[in-house]
Design a protein around this motif. Structure first.
Motif, mmCIF file in Angstrom:
data_model
loop_
_atom_site.group_PDB
_atom_site.id
_atom_site.type_symbol
_atom_site.label_atom_id
_atom_site.label_comp_id
_atom_site.label_asym_id
_atom_site.label_seq_id
_atom_site.Cartn_x
_atom_site.Cartn_y
_atom_site.Cartn_z
ATOM 1 N N LEU A 91 21.435 57.966 -8.160
ATOM 2 C CA LEU A 91 21.397 58.509 -6.807
ATOM 3 C C LEU A 91 20.545 59.777 -6.763
ATOM 4 N N ASN A 92 19.850 59.949 -5.648
ATOM 5 C CA ASN A 92 19.035 61.154 -5.465
ATOM 6 C C ASN A 92 19.333 61.755 -4.103
ATOM 7 N N TRP A 93 19.055 63.045 -3.974
ATOM 8 C CA TRP A 93 19.363 63.716 -2.711
ATOM 9 C C TRP A 93 18.133 64.009 -1.857
ATOM 10 N N ARG A 94 17.011 63.335 -2.173
ATOM 11 C CA ARG A 94 15.820 63.483 -1.330
ATOM 12 C C ARG A 94 15.237 62.097 -1.054
ATOM 13 N N ALA A 95 15.900 61.362 -0.153
ATOM 14 C CA ALA A 95 15.393 60.052 0.243
ATOM 15 C C ALA A 95 14.136 60.247 1.093
ATOM 16 N N VAL A 96 13.027 59.769 0.597
ATOM 17 C CA VAL A 96 11.725 60.009 1.226
ATOM 18 C C VAL A 96 11.622 59.237 2.541
ATOM 19 N N CYS A 97 11.128 59.920 3.602
ATOM 20 C CA CYS A 97 11.073 59.295 4.928
ATOM 21 C C CYS A 97 9.854 58.400 5.114
ATOM 22 N N GLY A 98 8.726 58.754 4.465
ATOM 23 C CA GLY A 98 7.505 57.967 4.607
ATOM 24 C C GLY A 98 6.710 58.269 5.854
ATOM 25 N N GLN A 99 7.209 59.149 6.731
ATOM 26 C CA GLN A 99 6.561 59.371 8.029
ATOM 27 C C GLN A 99 6.166 60.818 8.293
ATOM 28 N N CYS A 100 6.731 61.777 7.570
ATOM 29 C CA CYS A 100 6.453 63.188 7.868
ATOM 30 C C CYS A 100 5.036 63.555 7.433
ATOM 31 N N ARG A 101 4.631 64.767 7.722
ATOM 32 C CA ARG A 101 3.258 65.187 7.432
ATOM 33 C C ARG A 101 2.965 65.168 5.936
ATOM 34 N N ALA A 102 3.962 65.498 5.098
ATOM 35 C CA ALA A 102 3.739 65.448 3.653
ATOM 36 C C ALA A 102 3.569 64.006 3.186
#
Length: 361
Positions: free
Chosen positions: A87-98
């Motif tokens: 488990l990780n606590w930074r599920a990547v959104c895929g949509q933000c500017r980064a």
């Protein structure tokens, strides 16, 4: 239909944790239900208990975990039932500017499960770092699950979910330690020792571990430190310079999170060297440095967020390195305990007796 499981809950600021029966709902869209096999006791969990994160009590503690996916909600494609995951606590959104710029390890809009776990009276729980894994089962966003090789025992694989990844990534990802570099690590608890291991993996020629506790310096030597400095006995800056031909280290990793140790890191690096802050300061702390020194010494001053990791890329690779015998994750497991032992594990951590206590379910 919600399932009832046992879990570790912090009900009030500074109070002891308790074992409670909680309700874990079925996963909704984009969510996964995970049967937890093991979860490390991290200092961040203690911060939650002490009110150092926020005051959204009651907290469901635990976040450094591995287990098996038991159910998934609609639209989940990342994992399937039966997958063995960290488990990780930074599920990547895929949509933000980064993410859109191809830098998902900096994702600015990470997410957690929408459905909330509750006490049996319906009181909503705040899951530590959106995970809450001091529990027999937990509900997370599917993006918080990273499938890894099931041959890695849960008590070691789960450590990649926080402390080991934070320290190792601070060296490899944020600090960009390279072959032949000299590296100093200030603070050799779980995160700092992981930074030592990361520097070793990256091929650093000289790895200087700095701490005030000989036991922690011993752990750092096990994980690859070539030299150790007991900060009780010597001036840290002069000691690091003395071990690097008078110049300072190419990369200095500060894993304590205090102004005085950050200042040591700043002056213990070589000209044009890099300082990486991975220790977490408190809101009241302030740093004062001569501005001319900041300019004149050049180089880079960086902060490391979760080791600047991308779980889908880094977790499977590090598990493979462990299985190949190149990453000594077993060294981090000082003891395995049960859910009822978490309070004592916090005390052992404060006494500096363990790198990690790991709850095994």
């Amino acid at each position: 239909m919600a399932q009832r499981v046992q879990a570790v809950v912090a009900r009030e600021k500074g109070g002891p944790v308790s074992i409670e029966t909680i309700n874990v709902p079925d996963p909704g869209p984009g969510e996964a239900l995970v049967a937890v096999q093991a979860c490390g006791v991290c200092h961040t969990d203690l911060h939650y208990r002490e009110g150092g994160i926020n005051d959204d009590y009651p907290f469901l503690l635990g976040h450094e975990a591995a287990g098996t996916v038991e159910a998934v909600g609609p639209g989940v494609e990342e994992v399937s039932v039966g997958d063995y995951v960290v488990l990780n606590w930074r599920a990547v959104c895929g949509q933000c500017r980064a993410c859109r710029r191809g830098r998902p390890w900096y994702c600015f809009d990470t997410h957690n499960a929408v459905n909330r776990m509750t006490l049996t009276d319906g009181t909503e729980l705040t899951a530590a770092l959106g995970i809450g894994a001091f529990a027999e089962k937990t509900l997370v966003a599917a993006g918080q699950c990273t499938k890894v090789d099931e041959r890695a025992p849960a008590e070691v694989a789960g450590l990649l979910g926080c402390g080991v990844m934070a320290g190792l990534g601070a060296a490899v990802n944020t600090g960009n330690v390279g072959r032949g570099d000299s590296v100093a690590v200030i603070g050799c608890g779980g995160v700092g020792s992981a930074a030592v291991a990361g520097a070793r993996l990256a091929g650093a020629a000289k790895i200087i571990a700095v701490d005030v506790d000989e036991r922690k310096l011993g752990w750092a030597r096990e994980l690859g430190a070539t030299h150790t400095v007991n900060a009780v006995d010597v001036d840290v800056v002069e000691a690091v310079r003395g071990l690097t031909d008078g110049f300072g280290a190419d990369v200095v990793i500060e894993a304590v999170g205090r102004p005085e140790t950050y200042e040591q890191a700043f002056y213990a690096r070589d000209l044009a060297g890099t300082v990486v802050l991975v220790g977490v300061p408190t809101p009241d702390m302030k740093l004062e440095l001569p501005f001319l020194d900041v300019f004149g010494r050049g180089g880079a001053l960086k902060s490391s967020w979760y080791g600047d990791c991308l779980p889908s890329r880094d977790f499977p690779m590090l598990v493979d390195l462990y299985l190949d015998g190149r990453l000594k994750l077993d060294t981090f497991v000082s003891e395995t305990i049960g859910l009822t032992d978490v309070e004592e594990a916090f005390a052992a951590m404060n006494r500096g007796e363990v790198l990690r206590s790991v709850v095994v379910l």
